[in-house]
Design a protein around this motif. Structure first.
Motif, PDB file in Angstrom:
ATOM      1  N   ASN A 273       0.833  -1.201   0.000  1.00 39.73           N
ATOM      2  CA  ASN A 273       0.000   0.000   0.000  1.00 39.73           C
ATOM      3  C   ASN A 273       0.866   1.249   0.000  1.00 39.73           C
ATOM      4  O   ASN A 273       1.894   1.288   0.666  1.00 39.73           O
ATOM      5  CB  ASN A 273      -0.909   0.010   1.226  1.00 39.73           C
ATOM      6  CG  ASN A 273      -2.022  -1.008   1.107  1.00 39.73           C
ATOM      7  OD1 ASN A 273      -2.210  -1.581   0.039  1.00 39.73           O
ATOM      8  ND2 ASN A 273      -2.740  -1.235   2.181  1.00 39.73           N
ATOM      9  N   LYS A 274       0.395   2.221  -0.747  1.00 44.52           N
ATOM     10  CA  LYS A 274       1.113   3.492  -0.780  1.00 44.52           C
ATOM     11  C   LYS A 274       0.551   4.433   0.272  1.00 44.52           C
ATOM     12  O   LYS A 274      -0.648   4.415   0.549  1.00 44.52           O
ATOM     13  CB  LYS A 274       0.947   4.151  -2.146  1.00 44.52           C
ATOM     14  CG  LYS A 274       1.873   3.599  -3.197  1.00 44.52           C
ATOM     15  CD  LYS A 274       2.011   4.553  -4.368  1.00 44.52           C
ATOM     16  CE  LYS A 274       2.910   3.969  -5.444  1.00 44.52           C
ATOM     17  NZ  LYS A 274       3.091   4.869  -6.579  1.00 44.52           N
ATOM     18  N   LYS A 275       1.417   5.231   0.840  1.00 48.75           N
ATOM     19  CA  LYS A 275       0.948   6.241   1.787  1.00 48.75           C
ATOM     20  C   LYS A 275       1.328   7.618   1.271  1.00 48.75           C
ATOM     21  O   LYS A 275       2.467   7.841   0.877  1.00 48.75           O
ATOM     22  CB  LYS A 275       1.569   6.015   3.163  1.00 48.75           C
ATOM     23  CG  LYS A 275       0.993   4.793   3.852  1.00 48.75           C
ATOM     24  CD  LYS A 275       1.467   4.666   5.283  1.00 48.75           C
ATOM     25  CE  LYS A 275       0.877   3.401   5.891  1.00 48.75           C
ATOM     26  NZ  LYS A 275       1.203   3.254   7.309  1.00 48.75           N
ATOM     27  N   VAL A 276       0.345   8.487   1.255  1.00 50.39           N
ATOM     28  CA  VAL A 276       0.640   9.871   0.911  1.00 50.39           C
ATOM     29  C   VAL A 276       0.034  10.774   1.989  1.00 50.39           C
ATOM     30  O   VAL A 276      -0.928  10.401   2.651  1.00 50.39           O
ATOM     31  CB  VAL A 276       0.082  10.288  -0.477  1.00 50.39           C
ATOM     32  CG1 VAL A 276       0.666   9.441  -1.586  1.00 50.39           C
ATOM     33  CG2 VAL A 276      -1.416  10.223  -0.513  1.00 50.39           C
ATOM     34  N   VAL A 277       0.656  11.914   2.157  1.00 55.05           N
ATOM     35  CA  VAL A 277       0.131  12.909   3.091  1.00 55.05           C
ATOM     36  C   VAL A 277      -0.214  14.160   2.301  1.00 55.05           C
ATOM     37  O   VAL A 277       0.596  14.622   1.485  1.00 55.05           O
ATOM     38  CB  VAL A 277       1.155  13.250   4.191  1.00 55.05           C
ATOM     39  CG1 VAL A 277       0.529  14.172   5.230  1.00 55.05           C
ATOM     40  CG2 VAL A 277       1.664  11.993   4.864  1.00 55.05           C
ATOM     41  N   VAL A 278      -1.424  14.653   2.490  1.00 48.69           N
ATOM     42  CA  VAL A 278      -1.873  15.868   1.820  1.00 48.69           C
ATOM     43  C   VAL A 278      -1.943  16.990   2.847  1.00 48.69           C
ATOM     44  O   VAL A 278      -2.620  16.851   3.869  1.00 48.69           O
ATOM     45  CB  VAL A 278      -3.264  15.664   1.191  1.00 48.69           C
ATOM     46  CG1 VAL A 278      -3.744  16.955   0.539  1.00 48.69           C
ATOM     47  CG2 VAL A 278      -3.244  14.527   0.189  1.00 48.69           C
TER      48      VAL A 278
END
Lengths: 82, 82
Positions: free
Chosen positions: B4-9
């Motif tokens: 799974n990819k994790k991104v922070v916005v």
């Protein structure tokens, strides 16, 4: 050029604490067809500008975090120098 | 180990847009005696976990930001891969 310091405080819920805002956003994403999204956790941040210098700035920022910006019972915070 | 990819916005108000929450916190700081603090700007962030891979994840995250997480009229956002 001012010698003001800038710090950013990131406040997030502690692990295990339910994040209703994140859950709501996640549900909305699923309804909108974005089914790839597995989880959403929300948080807040504060960009603080502090006048002057002095070694007690770190202490003051820490006090401000625990007294005003975060609720230490359910939230944790990270201070980052900008 | 999941892929799974994790991104922070990170969502913040555009420059020049009044930040009532920041102003209120700043006033509270002054009243509490923390007069070194010059300004406070507030923002929100969202930690997104995304299943699988694929090149269109960046596009999806961007869509989600402008449709749901941020109000493009008054807010700007930055996507950071965690």
């Amino acid at each position: 050029m001012s010698d003001n310091k800038k710090v950013v405080v990131y406040v997030r819920l502690k692990d295990g604490v339910l994040d209703p805002q994140g859950v709501t956003i996640h549900k909305a994403l699923i309804q909108m067809g974005y089914t790839d999204f597995v989880s959403v956790r929300s948080g807040r941040f504060f960009e603080l500008e502090i006048e002057g210098s002095g070694g007690d700035i770190d202490r003051k920022v820490d006090e401000v975090c625990s007294k005003l910006l975060a609720n230490p019972v359910i939230e944790k915070y990270v201070v980052e120098k900008a």
